[in-house]
Scaffold this active site. Structure first.
Site, PDB file in Angstrom:
ATOM      1  N   CYS A 283       0.814  -1.225   0.000  1.00 35.49           N
ATOM      2  CA  CYS A 283       0.000   0.000   0.000  1.00 35.49           C
ATOM      3  C   CYS A 283       0.844   1.271   0.000  1.00 35.49           C
ATOM      4  O   CYS A 283       0.626   2.172  -0.816  1.00 35.49           O
ATOM      5  CB  CYS A 283      -0.985  -0.017   1.171  1.00 35.49           C
ATOM      6  SG  CYS A 283      -0.228   0.070   2.816  1.00 35.49           S
ATOM      7  N   HIS A 331      -2.593   1.312   6.868  1.00 34.06           N
ATOM      8  CA  HIS A 331      -2.957   1.238   5.446  1.00 34.06           C
ATOM      9  C   HIS A 331      -3.125   2.645   4.901  1.00 34.06           C
ATOM     10  O   HIS A 331      -3.450   3.580   5.635  1.00 34.06           O
ATOM     11  CB  HIS A 331      -4.248   0.445   5.259  1.00 34.06           C
ATOM     12  CG  HIS A 331      -4.535   0.123   3.819  1.00 34.06           C
ATOM     13  ND1 HIS A 331      -3.780  -0.782   3.094  1.00 34.06           N
ATOM     14  CD2 HIS A 331      -5.473   0.595   2.947  1.00 34.06           C
ATOM     15  CE1 HIS A 331      -4.256  -0.874   1.860  1.00 34.06           C
ATOM     16  NE2 HIS A 331      -5.278  -0.029   1.738  1.00 34.06           N
ATOM     17  N   HIS A 343      -5.661   2.041  -4.438  1.00 35.75           N
ATOM     18  CA  HIS A 343      -4.793   1.492  -3.391  1.00 35.75           C
ATOM     19  C   HIS A 343      -4.419   0.055  -3.727  1.00 35.75           C
ATOM     20  O   HIS A 343      -5.007  -0.583  -4.604  1.00 35.75           O
ATOM     21  CB  HIS A 343      -5.476   1.559  -2.027  1.00 35.75           C
ATOM     22  CG  HIS A 343      -6.594   0.578  -1.836  1.00 35.75           C
ATOM     23  ND1 HIS A 343      -6.820  -0.096  -0.653  1.00 35.75           N
ATOM     24  CD2 HIS A 343      -7.572   0.136  -2.682  1.00 35.75           C
ATOM     25  CE1 HIS A 343      -7.880  -0.882  -0.777  1.00 35.75           C
ATOM     26  NE2 HIS A 343      -8.354  -0.758  -1.988  1.00 35.75           N
TER      27      HIS A 343
END
Length: 369
Positions: A283, A331, A343
């Site tokens: 990520c 994240h 993402h």
């Protein structure tokens, strides 16, 4: 100072530099949330309804939640791993610089000792008497006067050499101590990195095993449950999303558009933990590389992005901003407008578009503020 100790330590450090060419793997201590639960610490499937083929919607939903939890913990540990790897690279670079300074310092000390030796030999050739004594014994007044300046110049040169020698020896001792300290930190991080990597692999393996035990129709249904959960979260977020601030256009900057273009071009590439492209990303690997491509280098990990980048109100969000998710900032996704992010979700998934509110939002940061 202990010159023999200093030289020995310097030689050891210089020889050890060869080890720095090996792959650097180190991690900082994982965040508290990254420690796996008993079910996640080994790849064996948990007990209960999820230990065998699911027989009900409730069983599948429980499995979905278990898998999500395992991947979240793996994500937090991965972020710590990535941060420590960056720190290890920096430490390795510092050790290289210090080792070079040690070598240069040793060469400088050798040069200064040669100069001091030359001055001593010159005095010996003059009968072993210091220049001042030689002048006092001189019968020639003019020679005495002419020699005054030479004596002063010689004395100043001797003082300069001694001062430089003392200062260089002190610097050498400092460099040696700093290099030894950095080396110890690097070795400690390597040990912690190996432990964190083992935890990450165990969490991912446990999640993959849970999913692999399902029949195909159950896996398909599990995917649908994931989409349904994300859609519910997105709908709830849109319903409660704060109105944009007055006067905020929401338009991306030139750098923001470049970052969005880069991130969007990676859609379809697989998630791989620790990866920064070009074939795969985790990520924060995706967001950091996107902004690097836009000419604005940012921290490597989502936790450091949250800690170090300027924070903005979610009402002021514009394309290119980074949305940080979960309480531990484990994240991150890039806002691309219209309530969506791009993402890299987790192992087994690919870079994709998703609802900005499909996960628990911690906050928003702006790399080009």
């Amino acid at each position: 100072m202990n010159r023999r100790h200093c030289a020995a330590a310097a030689i050891t450090l210089v020889c050890a530099l060869g080890l720095l060419t090996l792959p650097a793997q180190a991690v900082a201590a994982p965040t508290p949330d990254s420690s796996p639960s008993p079910a996640a610490s080994a790849p064996a499937a948990p007990s209960g309804p999820s230990s065998g083929p699911a027989s009900s919607e409730r069983d599948l939903e429980k499995i979905r939640q278990e898998i999500e939890t395992l991947y979240r913990k793996a994500g937090a540990a991965t972020d710590a791993y990535n941060l420590a790897e960056e720190q290890a690279k920096k430490q390795s670079g510092e050790i290289v610089k210090l080792a070079k300074a040690i070598v240069d310092g040793q060469a400088k000390i050798a040069e200064l000792k040669d100069r001091a030796g030359a001055q001593a030999r010159e005095q010996y050739r003059n009968g072993g008497l210091p220049p001042g004594a030689q002048l006092v014994l001189s019968d020639d007044p003019q020679l005495f006067l002419d020699g005054i300046n030479k004596v002063r110049t010689s004395q100043q040169a001797n003082k300069t050499v001694l001062a430089q020698l003392t200062r260089t020896q002190e610097d050498l001792e400092t460099y040696t101590q700093d290099a030894s300290s950095n080396w110890q930190k690097l070795e400690s991080n390597r040990v912690r990195q190996a432990e964190a990597k083992k935890k990450i692999n165990a969490q991912i393996a446990a999640a993959e095993k849970l999913e692999s035990q399902l029949e195909k129709k159950e896996r398909d249904r599990l995917r649908q449950l994931e989409r349904d959960a994300a859609n519910r979260a997105q709908s709830a977020w849109l319903a409660t999303r704060p109105a944009p601030s007055v006067g905020v256009s929401g338009e991306a900057t030139a750098a923001g558009r470049a970052a969005v273009a880069f991130a969007s071009a990676q859609i379809g590439k697989p998630y791989v933990w620790g990866a920064t492209g070009p074939g795969s990303y985790d990520c924060s690997g995706l967001t950091s590389q996107a902004w690097a491509a836009a000419g604005r280098p940012i921290p490597r990990t989502s936790q450091e992005q949250w800690r170090l980048l300027p924070r903005i109100d979610i009402r002021d969000m514009r394309p290119g901003d980074l949305i940080i998710y979960h309480a531990d900032a484990s994240h991150v996704g890039m806002y691309v407008g219209d309530g969506a992010i791009v993402h890299s979700p987790r192992p087994g998934r690919h870079v994709t578009l998703a609802g900005a509110g499909s996960m628990k939002i911690l906050g928003v940061v702006r790399p080009d503020k």
